[in-house]
Enzyme design. Structure first.
Site, PDB file in Angstrom:
ATOM      1  N   ASP A   1     -15.214  79.450  76.136  1.00  0.00           N
ATOM      2  CA  ASP A   1     -16.482  79.678  75.436  1.00  0.00           C
ATOM      3  C   ASP A   1     -16.766  81.171  75.341  1.00  0.00           C
ATOM      4  OD1 ASP A   1     -16.669  76.951  75.333  1.00  0.00           O
ATOM      5  OD2 ASP A   1     -18.075  76.783  76.990  1.00  0.00           O
TER       6      ASP A   1
ATOM      7  N   GLU B   1     -11.076  73.234  84.157  1.00  0.00           N
ATOM      8  CA  GLU B   1     -10.959  74.191  85.284  1.00  0.00           C
ATOM      9  C   GLU B   1     -11.144  73.513  86.651  1.00  0.00           C
ATOM     10  OE1 GLU B   1     -13.989  74.870  83.140  1.00  0.00           O
ATOM     11  OE2 GLU B   1     -12.381  75.147  81.728  1.00  0.00           O
TER      12      GLU B   1
ATOM     13  N   ASP C   1     -11.883  69.044  77.740  1.00  0.00           N
ATOM     14  CA  ASP C   1     -12.782  70.157  78.048  1.00  0.00           C
ATOM     15  C   ASP C   1     -12.980  70.254  79.560  1.00  0.00           C
ATOM     16  OD1 ASP C   1     -14.529  72.267  77.642  1.00  0.00           O
ATOM     17  OD2 ASP C   1     -15.639  71.233  76.064  1.00  0.00           O
TER      18      ASP C   1
END
Length: 813
Positions: free
Chosen positions: A473, A403, A400
């Protein structure tokens, strides 16, 4: 006389030397034009690298983070003609204006492809955290009606990327890939990792990057979309095989709060007889935020992780687990990396050490992002992931925030020094480096288990690292669902084949009020979820996940009820298609194909499909037309992004009372591309291509059409992917054109296939003779089926069963 002859020879030599405006190099040419050094390097006959930098710089060199191909010894010619330098390989014609340095690309057959704009190269001096460098810019001229695709994944409605502007920087729901391809059959990869502006308007198509010592890009010509993708993967790395179990159904939630809860979910699926292959544990199994991403089960609710993993494996399911790109100050990883200067000082998730909302900044979490550009930091990262998770039997990774999360970004944040220079310089390659670190280390650890990584961000070349990217998300809305299709297609068209989205959308809090039910009992969410799961059936990964509303099938009702039955039907359809999907995955690995295919990839001559953003091919045989408009309930547009979602600022749901009859029939329009005959998957009704039709639909079906000539293997009914052998497959054949399909099998979860341990069985349909030939089996592997039964079924319903022992068999109808 001898002196006069010598003088003439010298004069001719000088004139010749003066006329030659370029220097031939081992892989191309180098010249100077308009104040810039210009270099062309052939990496293959169809791939060239273009480098430009101001003459004041003595040289330029860079070890690319994305490109793994070395320039080959390519046969080419180079000559001058009327102030132009002409280069030619077997695939490309390249023309350089010797005065301005502008470059024009064409195919070897003379087809015009792409032109740089006159004076389209610009360098603006820039101080990058104390290093003198440039903002770099290059513009191009495209044909007025020429569609382009790619640029990674962005949650917009457009498939065609003309007339778009993007700030290409990694984000929660934006995956920046500095690559586009054209319907004309070429692609362009801009090899720069700093934040980049992409602009396409009536004046230009351009890239402008914040940091660069040179303009550095690769031009490739593949003739069509598949050829371009093959070039891009040749350049940046091919996609390895995923295990078979990754293609089954996955259940997830933000988050399972104990080991009993997660194990009981798997048990419930088994009790209900609903297929399931994977379960995912999200964050906080490590405990509090000061222990963020400890990669260990420090939460008392996970007191016996060994038993938890054994229980899940004992139920014939697999488990992957959440790991992040940052660490809390009380973790071992933080302490070891901090001593070595391997942590960044940027605002990231979570900001508070206390799990409350809004974050209590009186008690900052101290969580910091690590430096994956540093090989030693990647070693440390794997050391802990391996010791506490992989060695315990965890099957894969949910990486997760790759980025990474970067809140309230300030310019000084980008001055942060990484192992490879400023964060600004290498910012977009962060996911490539952190995902690659886990892949490389697991490959070194064992070849008995294939790497499987689910991750939230990606950059060019990431397909080589065994990673599936999900779309972040997202909000739970029809608008978001509609946008997932072009987002996934453009991601695929960037050369990265493995993609999915959270089925149902991530932020679903708006459906917890009103309309006669909450969450999964709310008809507004039920309809959206069913349509999303039908779309997800035809993604590379089928994964249900989100917050606020649990998504397990039993949350939606029980067997015999329309919503439950619709979900169950498509999970089972996914499993029936596993032989087709797994064979397609081999096409992806072995022939650089794609799972999700924009319609122009297979029907480029039909201009009507160039910007169709709500249909696609899944593999090369199945046309998927997801229903992306509400048909039974009022459509509520919930506009939410990752920040407002986590702030719990969800838009309110539609509280209007609505009588919903999910058993009623509806309709949906579908365009069938020209150039082939199509069969309705559900009824076998036949249609000519090149027309829009109206299809009756129901809550438990979406329009699916099969291309004439298609051969589709269907597997047995199972509870998990490897429950039954494929010894009695149905082979559905759709006449109307000749066709071929290769059934691929291997050991399903190791890297022996790289050593040749696999089999291929080719099926060939001759439409003229109405004959199916099952070719000799090629290859072998331990445990392969020596004898099996195939039941051949034509679209007309004709059926013949044959026994197959690996030798050529012909079935005549």
């Amino acid at each position: 006389m001898k002196n006069i002859l010598s003088s003439l020879i010298i004069m001719c030599f000088c004139l010749s030397g003066h006329a030659q405006n370029f220097q031939k190099t081992s892989h191309g040419i180098k010249t100077v034009a308009n104040g810039n050094t210009v270099e062309i390097q052939f990496y293959s006959p169809s791939i060239v690298r273009v480098i430009k930098f101001p003459v004041g710089k003595s040289s330029y060199s860079k070890e690319s983070l994305s490109v793994v191909l070395n320039p080959s010894q390519t046969t080419f010619t180079a000559k001058e003609d009327n102030k132009f330098i002409l280069l030619k390989s077997d695939k490309l014609n390249i023309t350089i204006n010797a005065s301005s340095g502008d470059i024009t690309f064409g195919s070897a057959s003379g087809k015009p492809l792409l032109k740089e704009k006159p004076e389209g190269t610009k360098f603006v001096p820039f101080n990058d955290a104390g290093v003198n460098t440039y903002n770099v810019y290059q513009s191009f001229s495209l044909d007025k009606e020429e569609p382009i695709y790619g640029l990674g994944q962005h949650p917009r409605a457009d498939l065609n990327q003309r007339n778009q502007k993007y700030h290409l920087e990694q984000g929660n729901t934006d995956d920046a890939v500095t690559f586009f391809q054209s319907v004309k059959g070429y692609g362009l990869y801009w090899d720069n990792y700093s934040p980049t502006e992409f602009t396409d308007d009536t004046n230009e198509t351009s890239f402008k990057s914040e940091v660069g010592d040179a303009v550095d890009y690769y031009f490739m010509y593949g003739g069509n979309a598949d050829g371009v993708i093959a070039n891009m993967r040749e350049l940046t790395g091919n996609a390895p095989m995923f295990p078979l179990w990754t293609y089954g159904f996955w259940q997830s939630r933000e988050r399972y709060k104990s080991q009993n809860e997660i194990v009981n979910v798997v048990k419930k699926y088994r009790e209900l007889g609903v297929p399931l292959d994977g379960i995912i544990q999200d964050w906080q199994y490590w405990g509090n935020n000061y222990l963020w991403n400890a990669m260990d089960f420090l939460n008392p609710e996970f007191s016996d992780p060994k038993r938890m993993i054994e229980d899940i494996h004992g139920l014939n399911a697999h488990m992957i687990i959440s790991i992040w790109s940052s660490f809390g100050p009380e973790t071992k990883q933080y302490k070891e990396m901090n001593k070595k200067g391997m942590l960044f000082n940027i605002r990231t998730w979570p900001e508070s050490g206390i799990e409350t909302w809004p974050p209590n900044l009186d008690y900052p979490s101290g969580v910091r992002v690590y430096d994956p550009y540093n090989p030693e930091a990647r070693d440390i990262y794997w050391k802990y992931a391996n010791a506490s998770l992989f060695a315990r039997g965890i099957d894969g990774w949910w990486m997760d925030s790759t980025e990474p999360d970067h809140f309230g970004a300030k310019q000084e944040d980008y001055d942060t020094q990484t192992y490879l220079g400023s964060f600004r310089k290498v910012r977009n390659a962060f996911p490539l480096m952190t995902v690659g670190g886990v892949y490389d280390h697991q490959r070194k650890t064992t070849s008995d288990k294939r790497v499987f990584i689910l991750t939230r961000s990606a950059f060019a070349g990431q397909q080589r690292y065994g990673a599936n990217t999900w779309s972040g998300d997202t909000g739970s809305s029809w608008e978001t669902l509609r946008n997932q299709i072009p987002a996934g297609l453009n991601f695929t068209l960037s050369g990265i084949p493995n993609w999915n989205s959270d089925i149902g959308g991530f932020f679903a809090g708006a459906y917890n009020t009103g309309n006669g039910g909450t969450g999964s009992k709310n008809p507004l969410f039920q309809e959206l979820y069913v349509r999303w799961i039908q779309f997800g059936t035809f993604n590379a990964m089928m994964r249900s996940h989100g917050t606020d509303v649990p998504r397990e099938i039993y949350q939606f009702g029980k067997k015999g009820e329309p919503i439950y039955d619709a979900i169950d039907k498509f999970i089972n359809l996914r499993y029936a298609l596993l032989p087709y999907i797994y064979s397609t995955s081999w096409e992806v690995t072995n022939k650089q194909s794609s799972f999700m295919r924009a319609l122009f990839m297979d029907f480029a001559n039909d201009k009507k499909v160039w910007n169709i953003n709500n249909q696609y091919m899944f593999g090369k045989s199945i046309l998927v037309a997801p229903i992306v408009q509400a048909q039974y309930t009022p459509e509520t547009i919930v506009k939410v992004n990752e920040e407002t979602g986590w702030d719990k600022q969800d838009s309110k749901g539609n509280d209007a009372k609505t009588t919903v009859d999910f058993t009623s029939e509806k309709t949906n329009k579908v365009y069938l591309p020209e150039g082939t005959v199509w069969y309705d998957y559900w009824t076998n009704e036949k249609f000519n291509g090149g027309q829009e039709i109206t299809r009756k639909t129901a809550i438990d079906m979406i329009p699916l059409y099969i291309k004439a000539g298609a051969i589709i293997p269907l597997g047995p009914q199972v509870q998990y992917a490897t429950e039954k052998k494929w010894d009695n497959l149905e082979i559905k054949v759709y006449p109307g054109a000749d066709g071929t399909f290769t059934l691929y099998e291997d050991e399903f979860d190791n890297y022996n296939y790289e050593k040749g341990a696999y089999t291929e069985i080719e099926f060939l349909w001759s439409d003229a003779s109405q004959k199916l030939t099952i070719a000799n089996r090629k290859g072998s592997y331990k445990g392969m089926l020596l004898n099996r039964k195939f039941t051949i079924i034509l679209s007309s319903g004709q059926k013949k069963a044959v026994n197959y022992d690996g030798k050529k068999t012909v079935v005549k109808f």
